[in-house]
Design a protein around this motif. Structure first.
Motif, mmCIF file in Angstrom:
data_model
loop_
_atom_site.group_PDB
_atom_site.id
_atom_site.type_symbol
_atom_site.label_atom_id
_atom_site.label_comp_id
_atom_site.label_asym_id
_atom_site.label_seq_id
_atom_site.Cartn_x
_atom_site.Cartn_y
_atom_site.Cartn_z
ATOM 1 N N ASP A 197 -18.082 54.970 -14.008
ATOM 2 C CA ASP A 197 -19.308 54.346 -14.500
ATOM 3 C C ASP A 197 -19.023 52.985 -15.120
ATOM 4 O OD1 ASP A 197 -20.679 56.572 -13.675
ATOM 5 O OD2 ASP A 197 -20.778 57.494 -15.669
ATOM 6 N N ARG A 198 -17.907 52.887 -15.856
ATOM 7 C CA ARG A 198 -17.544 51.612 -16.475
ATOM 8 C C ARG A 198 -17.191 50.565 -15.417
ATOM 9 N NH1 ARG A 198 -18.620 47.748 -19.634
ATOM 10 N NH2 ARG A 198 -16.857 46.656 -20.568
ATOM 11 N N LEU A 199 -16.475 50.971 -14.387
ATOM 12 C CA LEU A 199 -16.112 50.046 -13.317
ATOM 13 C C LEU A 199 -17.335 49.552 -12.557
ATOM 14 C CD1 LEU A 199 -12.922 51.822 -11.924
ATOM 15 C CD2 LEU A 199 -12.997 49.568 -12.992
ATOM 16 N N LYS A 200 -18.323 50.397 -12.398
ATOM 17 C CA LYS A 200 -19.541 50.007 -11.696
ATOM 18 C C LYS A 200 -20.314 48.927 -12.450
ATOM 19 C CE LYS A 200 -20.207 54.542 -9.547
ATOM 20 N NZ LYS A 200 -21.015 55.784 -9.545
ATOM 21 N N GLN A 201 -20.123 48.859 -13.760
ATOM 22 C CA GLN A 201 -20.819 47.847 -14.558
ATOM 23 C C GLN A 201 -20.290 46.445 -14.266
ATOM 24 O OE1 GLN A 201 -20.571 48.945 -18.684
ATOM 25 N NE2 GLN A 201 -21.414 50.997 -18.317
ATOM 26 N N GLY A 202 -19.022 46.345 -13.893
ATOM 27 C CA GLY A 202 -18.463 45.089 -13.437
ATOM 28 C C GLY A 202 -18.171 44.052 -14.502
ATOM 29 N N ASN A 203 -18.349 44.363 -15.765
ATOM 30 C CA ASN A 203 -18.081 43.411 -16.839
ATOM 31 C C ASN A 203 -17.037 44.009 -17.759
ATOM 32 O OD1 ASN A 203 -18.162 41.344 -18.676
ATOM 33 N ND2 ASN A 203 -20.025 42.052 -19.697
ATOM 34 N N HIS A 204 -15.765 43.735 -17.450
ATOM 35 C CA HIS A 204 -14.691 44.454 -18.120
ATOM 36 C C HIS A 204 -14.069 43.686 -19.276
ATOM 37 C CE1 HIS A 204 -15.094 47.171 -14.794
ATOM 38 N NE2 HIS A 204 -14.859 46.190 -13.953
ATOM 39 N N GLY A 205 -13.777 42.403 -19.044
ATOM 40 C CA GLY A 205 -13.100 41.653 -20.090
ATOM 41 C C GLY A 205 -11.799 42.318 -20.482
ATOM 42 N N LEU A 264 -5.347 59.598 -2.883
ATOM 43 C CA LEU A 264 -6.687 60.106 -2.621
ATOM 44 C C LEU A 264 -7.619 59.807 -3.792
ATOM 45 C CD1 LEU A 264 -8.212 61.654 -0.428
ATOM 46 C CD2 LEU A 264 -7.584 63.777 -1.592
ATOM 47 N N LEU A 265 -7.111 59.932 -5.006
ATOM 48 C CA LEU A 265 -7.911 59.616 -6.186
ATOM 49 C C LEU A 265 -8.275 58.133 -6.225
ATOM 50 C CD1 LEU A 265 -9.146 60.424 -8.940
ATOM 51 C CD2 LEU A 265 -6.899 59.955 -9.956
ATOM 52 N N LEU A 266 -7.311 57.272 -5.924
ATOM 53 C CA LEU A 266 -7.587 55.836 -5.899
ATOM 54 C C LEU A 266 -8.630 55.507 -4.833
ATOM 55 C CD1 LEU A 266 -6.985 52.943 -6.814
ATOM 56 C CD2 LEU A 266 -5.089 52.906 -5.180
ATOM 57 N N ALA A 267 -8.511 56.122 -3.667
ATOM 58 C CA ALA A 267 -9.481 55.885 -2.594
ATOM 59 C C ALA A 267 -10.885 56.268 -3.034
ATOM 60 C CB ALA A 267 -9.081 56.677 -1.347
ATOM 61 N N GLU A 268 -11.017 57.421 -3.657
ATOM 62 C CA GLU A 268 -12.338 57.878 -4.060
ATOM 63 C C GLU A 268 -12.923 56.999 -5.162
ATOM 64 O OE1 GLU A 268 -15.833 60.228 -4.391
ATOM 65 O OE2 GLU A 268 -14.426 59.669 -2.805
ATOM 66 N N MET A 269 -12.092 56.555 -6.091
ATOM 67 C CA MET A 269 -12.589 55.665 -7.140
ATOM 68 C C MET A 269 -13.047 54.340 -6.539
ATOM 69 S SD MET A 269 -13.231 55.465 -10.386
ATOM 70 C CE MET A 269 -12.201 56.575 -11.352
ATOM 71 N N CYS A 270 -12.312 53.829 -5.568
ATOM 72 C CA CYS A 270 -12.705 52.586 -4.904
ATOM 73 C C CYS A 270 -13.984 52.769 -4.101
ATOM 74 C CB CYS A 270 -11.573 52.097 -4.004
ATOM 75 S SG CYS A 270 -10.137 51.461 -4.895
ATOM 76 N N ARG A 271 -14.108 53.887 -3.428
ATOM 77 C CA ARG A 271 -15.310 54.133 -2.644
ATOM 78 C C ARG A 271 -16.548 54.176 -3.541
ATOM 79 N NH1 ARG A 271 -18.822 58.052 -0.953
ATOM 80 N NH2 ARG A 271 -17.952 59.529 -2.471
ATOM 81 N N GLN A 272 -16.406 54.778 -4.706
ATOM 82 C CA GLN A 272 -17.539 54.895 -5.618
ATOM 83 C C GLN A 272 -17.899 53.582 -6.297
ATOM 84 O OE1 GLN A 272 -17.531 58.064 -8.503
ATOM 85 N NE2 GLN A 272 -16.582 59.523 -7.106
ATOM 86 N N THR A 273 -16.913 52.735 -6.529
ATOM 87 C CA THR A 273 -17.135 51.549 -7.358
ATOM 88 C C THR A 273 -17.165 50.240 -6.588
ATOM 89 O OG1 THR A 273 -14.756 51.361 -7.810
ATOM 90 C CG2 THR A 273 -16.066 52.696 -9.338
ATOM 91 N N GLY A 274 -16.807 50.261 -5.300
ATOM 92 C CA GLY A 274 -16.863 49.051 -4.502
ATOM 93 C C GLY A 274 -15.620 48.191 -4.528
ATOM 94 N N TYR A 275 -14.569 48.636 -5.174
ATOM 95 C CA TYR A 275 -13.316 47.881 -5.192
ATOM 96 C C TYR A 275 -12.511 48.131 -3.920
ATOM 97 C CZ TYR A 275 -13.694 46.449 -10.071
ATOM 98 O OH TYR A 275 -14.098 45.861 -11.248
ATOM 99 N N GLU A 276 -11.609 47.215 -3.610
ATOM 100 C CA GLU A 276 -10.635 47.416 -2.559
ATOM 101 C C GLU A 276 -9.435 48.142 -3.143
ATOM 102 O OE1 GLU A 276 -9.603 43.650 -0.942
ATOM 103 O OE2 GLU A 276 -11.652 43.121 -0.380
ATOM 104 N N PRO A 277 -8.848 49.072 -2.402
ATOM 105 C CA PRO A 277 -7.684 49.790 -2.924
ATOM 106 C C PRO A 277 -6.493 48.860 -3.128
ATOM 107 C CG PRO A 277 -8.651 50.952 -1.056
ATOM 108 C CD PRO A 277 -9.277 49.589 -1.090
#
Length: 244
Positions: free
Chosen positions: A115-123, A192-205
Motif C-alpha cells: 500500500d505504501r509503495l502504491k502511494q509513490g511518495n517515499h522520500g 516470487l515475492l518480489l515479482a508479486e510485489m512488483c505486479r501489485q505496485t507497478g515497479y519493475e523487478p
C-alpha cells in the motif's frame, strides 16, 4: 587482508547460477566463513500473470530459476526427500506457512508495504519498508529459553523492499540456512515475492540480496553429490518426483 577469492559473496544474474556458485564455493573451501551474501541481478523472468498461485506450473514461469531447477528437483537426498520437495516446501513456507503466519500475525506487513509503495511518495521512508519475520513472541522467547536447538523458530528474520526509480529491490536476512536442502528454494520464494510485489505496485523487478548469518550443510555428503549433479547439467527427462 582477505584475498578476493575467499570473500563470502556470490553474484549472478539468475537464481540457479547464484546457488550453484555458492554451493561450489563452500564445498571447495573458496571462502572459509560461516555466513554468505548472494546478489541476484535478474531474479524475475515474467510479470505476465493475473493472480499469484504457488502451484509449480505457475511459479516456474515467473521466477528466473536457471538451469539448476530440474536437476535440483530430481535430486534425492539420503533421507528420501527430493529437491522438488524442498523447493515447494520453501515457497509454501513463505506464502502459506510459518513465515506467512509471522508476517500477518498482527497486521499484514507485506500488504502495508504494498500500500505504501502504491502511494509513490517515499522520500526517506524507503528505509522503513521493512517486514519483520522473527518475532518477540514466540521466536525470541523460544530462542532465549534454557534449552538448545529449540524448534519452530523462524530462520528468515527480515525482509526489506527498496524502490530505486522504476525498480524495486528486495533484501532478505536469514539467521541460519541449510545450503543443501533449503537455500535454493528460499531464493526462489524470494524471487516470487518480489515479482508479486512488483505486479501489485507497478515497479519493475530489480535485484535480490540475500544474507545468511549461519550458512551450513544439513548433510555435507548430500551437498557433494548435489554439486556433482548440478555441475553435469539438467537431465533430459524433466519429469520429477516432488513427494517425500
Amino acid at each position: 587482508m582477505i584475498a578476493p577469492e575467499t570473500t563470502p559473496y556470490v553474484a549472478a544474474p539468475e537464481v540457479g547460477t547464484a546457488y550453484s556458485a555458492l554451493l561450489q564455493s563452500r564445498l571447495h573451501g573458496l571462502f572459509p566463513h560461516d555466513y554468505h551474501i548472494i546478489h541476484i541481478s535478474d531474479p524475475v523472468s515474467s510479470l505476465d500473470y493475473q493472480n499469484l498461485t504457488i502451484e509449480r506450473a505457475d511459479w516456474e514461469k515467473i521466477v528466473n530459476a536457471g538451469e539448476a531447477l530440474y536437476p535440483f528437483e530430481s535430486f534425492e537426498f539420503y533421507d528420501g526427500t527430493t529437491g522438488g520437495y524442498w523447493v515447494q516446501d520453501r515457497i509454501e513456507e513463505l506464502f502459506s506457512g510459518m513465515y506467512a503466519a509471522r508476517l500477518t500475525a498482527r497486521r499484514n506487513q507485506i500488504q502495508l508495504i504494498a500500500d505504501r509503495l502504491k502511494q509513490g511518495n517515499h522520500g526517506q521512508t524507503t528505509n522503513a519498508l521493512v517486514a519483520q519475520v522473527f518475532q518477540l513472541e514466540p521466536d525470541l522467547r523460544k530462542a532465549t529459553h534454557g534449552r538448545p536447538l529449540a524448534s519452530n523458530i523462524a530462520c528468515l528474520t527480515q525482509l526489506q523492499f527498496k524502490p530505486r526509480r522504476e525498480q524495486l529491490h528486495l533484501y532478505a536476512t536469514f539467521r541460519s540456512q541449510y545450503l543443501d536442502t533449503k537455500c535454493y528454494g528460499n531464493l526462489l520464494s524470494l524471487a516470487l515475492l518480489l515479482a508479486e510485489m512488483c505486479r501489485q505496485t507497478g515497479y519493475e523487478p530489480g535485484y535480490i540480496v540475500e544474507t545468511a548469518h549461519n550458512s551450513i550443510f544439513r548433510d555435507s555428503s548430500d551437498a557433494r553429490r548435489l554439486h556433482s549433479v548440478l555441475s553435469n547439467g539438467a537431465p533430459k527427462d524433466r519429469h520429477v518426483n516432488r513427494e517425500k
